[in-house]
Motif scaffolding. Structure first.
Motif, short mmCIF file in Angstrom:
data_model
loop_
_atom_site.label_atom_id
_atom_site.label_comp_id
_atom_site.label_asym_id
_atom_site.label_seq_id
_atom_site.Cartn_x
_atom_site.Cartn_y
_atom_site.Cartn_z
N THR A 157 -5.31 6.50 1.27
CA THR A 157 -4.55 5.24 1.26
C THR A 157 -4.92 4.41 0.04
O THR A 157 -6.10 4.13 -0.20
N ASP A 174 -4.70 0.96 -0.98
CA ASP A 174 -4.48 -0.39 -0.48
C ASP A 174 -4.38 -1.31 -1.69
O ASP A 174 -5.39 -1.83 -2.19
N ALA A 195 -1.19 0.60 7.18
CA ALA A 195 -2.61 0.24 7.07
C ALA A 195 -3.47 1.50 7.03
O ALA A 195 -3.10 2.53 7.59
N SER A 199 0.85 -1.18 0.00
CA SER A 199 0.00 0.00 0.00
C SER A 199 0.89 1.24 0.00
O SER A 199 2.09 1.16 0.27
#
Length: 472
Positions: free
Chosen positions: A457, A459, A294, A273
């Motif tokens: 983010t 991912d 995360a 990520s």
């Protein structure tokens, strides 16, 4: 230095059979299938050098462009006009790149991967300008720091190198490969070189890259591997990076390509990520660009859609925009990728203003005006290539009267926006305009004003994009 050969992939024949069987059922053309097979087989090349694999969080500092490289503009109004001109040029180039890729899929017999690429034949999405963000990156051994433009619309990493013709004179901006013990040229037969695609210019070793811009300026040089350092958080060896010896672009030291291709930076360091938080572009503050972290627990997670016809961009499906509880619906056809790979909306770190089809924009504007009557409306703003018709005088610093606004995504996910995410200041005064514009281009772009002040983010492992407000 020659690389140690790795063992061939043990089940490559089975992989090819299964791959063709799977895509025989897909709606894509046979040409698209063959091109996809070629790309994925490249991933199993026996020549590919494996960078250091790590699951630890790696972090770079991230700064607004104009806080590091001072603009030559005489006033804030001049800076705004420059940003807007570059912004629309970038949006046009992104669409040109996508159209070119789709055309290539339909004409595979025209592809000549070993032919010399001419600068006038290329268009890429990169247009460095004051509305972007710079990552502070360590390169080489011993480590030297450089400011590279963090760009989700670029697939190639490069920095300007000595000797250099036309390089920027910004302090500490030119890399000297002869002073690094970890610098290693790549051959034309290498996996990394093959992954350059149209940006490959390889007649004889070493591998050469070339990238061109809408104004026909170019960057070209050697393609090599190098050690990249992330401050005190770690380093990764053998990252493929272009060493540009001819550079007709000013400003940043180079590009950190965050796009979704095998040669991009996340792929090179095997990141699961990456995420960034974009601070106000006019501030002197900084934030971070992180890899392998995360998504924050309060993230609004939406599907990350990959367009199999052009992998560099990150798509989402926008279904509506809600203002004061009233949803402005967006037709499904507007932001879904077509069977031929056209259409859709991408999330981009380098584009400033979000563009909407005329019908959608008009509905958003009219609904916003209806709920913003407590604010002082003023005349529109003509920024040249970008014109705003919905502007307000906020010099009285009102504390209320701002409409609430949110972006609605597929799966019923809603992302609330702050007023700072829908205002764009257009001059030295307190004149602010609604930060959306009309596009006639087939692909829409979710710009970075709507991303400011939140951690975004990507991912990659789970194919999701997360938006988390107040995580800078």
């Amino acid at each position: 230095m020659a690389r140690e050969a790795q063992r061939p992939f043990p089940s490559i024949n089975i992989f090819i059979i299964l791959f063709f069987f799977f895509f025989a059922l897909s709606p894509f053309s046979p040409q698209a299938v063959s091109a996809s097979v070629f790309k994925r087989l490249q991933l199993f090349s026996t020549e590919k050098a494996q960078p250091t694999s790590t699951s630890s969080v790696l972090s770079l500092s991230l700064h607004p462009y104009s806080s590091i490289i001072k603009p030559p503009n005489n006033s804030y109004s001049d800076l705004v006009r420059s940003r807007l001109a570059s912004d629309r040029a970038r949006a046009k180039l992104i669409n040109s790149k996508i159209e070119r890729a789709l055309s290539t899929f339909n004409r595979p017999h025209d592809i000549k991967p070993d032919a010399q690429v001419q600068p006038e034949d290329l268009e890429t999405t990169l247009t460095p300008f004051g509305g972007g963000y710079l990552a502070q990156v360590g390169v080489g051994q011993p480590v030297k720091e450089f400011f590279l433009l963090a760009d989700t619309g670029s697939e190639i990493n490069w920095l300007q190198c000595l000797p250099c013709d036309g390089c920027s004179s910004v302090s500490r901006s030119i890399f000297d490969p002869s002073g690094s013990s970890s610098y290693s040229l790549l051959s034309c037969a290498s996996q990394e070189c093959a992954s350059l695609g149209e940006n490959r210019n390889c007649q004889a070793d070493p591998c050469m890259f070339i990238t061109s811009y809408g104004d026909r300026s170019t960057v070209e040089g050697e393609f090599a591997t190098e050690t990249v350092s992330f401050g005190s958080s770690g380093s990764v060896d053998k990252v493929a990076i272009g060493c540009g010896h001819t550079n007709q672009r000013g400003g940043a030291s180079g590009i950190l390509g965050l796009g979704g291709t095998p040669v991009s930076f996340p792929s090179q360091i095997q990141a699961t990520s990456f995420s960034y938080c974009l601070v106000d572009r006019d501030s002197g503050k900084s934030s971070t660009l992180e890899f392998n972290s995360a998504p924050p627990g309060d993230s609004v997670l939406v599907p990350l859609i990959i367009n199999r016809r052009i992998e560099v961009f990150y798509y989402v499906e926008l279904t509506g925009i809600t203002i004061n509880g009233e949803q402005v619906s967006i037709p499904a056809s507007a932001y879904q990728i077509g069977q031929d790979g056209s259409g859709g909306i991408i999330v981009d770190s380098g584009t400033t203003i979000t563009a909407l089809p005329a019908q959608v924009y008009n509905s958003v504007r009219d609904t916003f005006v209806k709920y913003a009557q407590a604010l002082t409306r003023t005349s529109g703003y003509d920024g040249g290539l970008v014109k705003f018709d919905t502007c307000y005088d906020l010099s009285s610093n009102p504390t209320d009267g701002y409409p609430t606004m949110s972006l609605d995504f597929s799966g019923g996910k809603t992302l609330p926006l702050r007023p700072a995410n829908y205002w764009f200041r257009v001059g030295d005064s307190a004149k602010n305009c609604l930060a959306f514009t009309v596009t006639t281009q087939p692909v829409s772009i979710l710009g970075n004003i709507q991303q400011q002040g939140m951690r975004v983010t990507y991912d990659l492992a789970n194919k999701m994009i997360g938006f988390s407000p107040n995580q800078c």
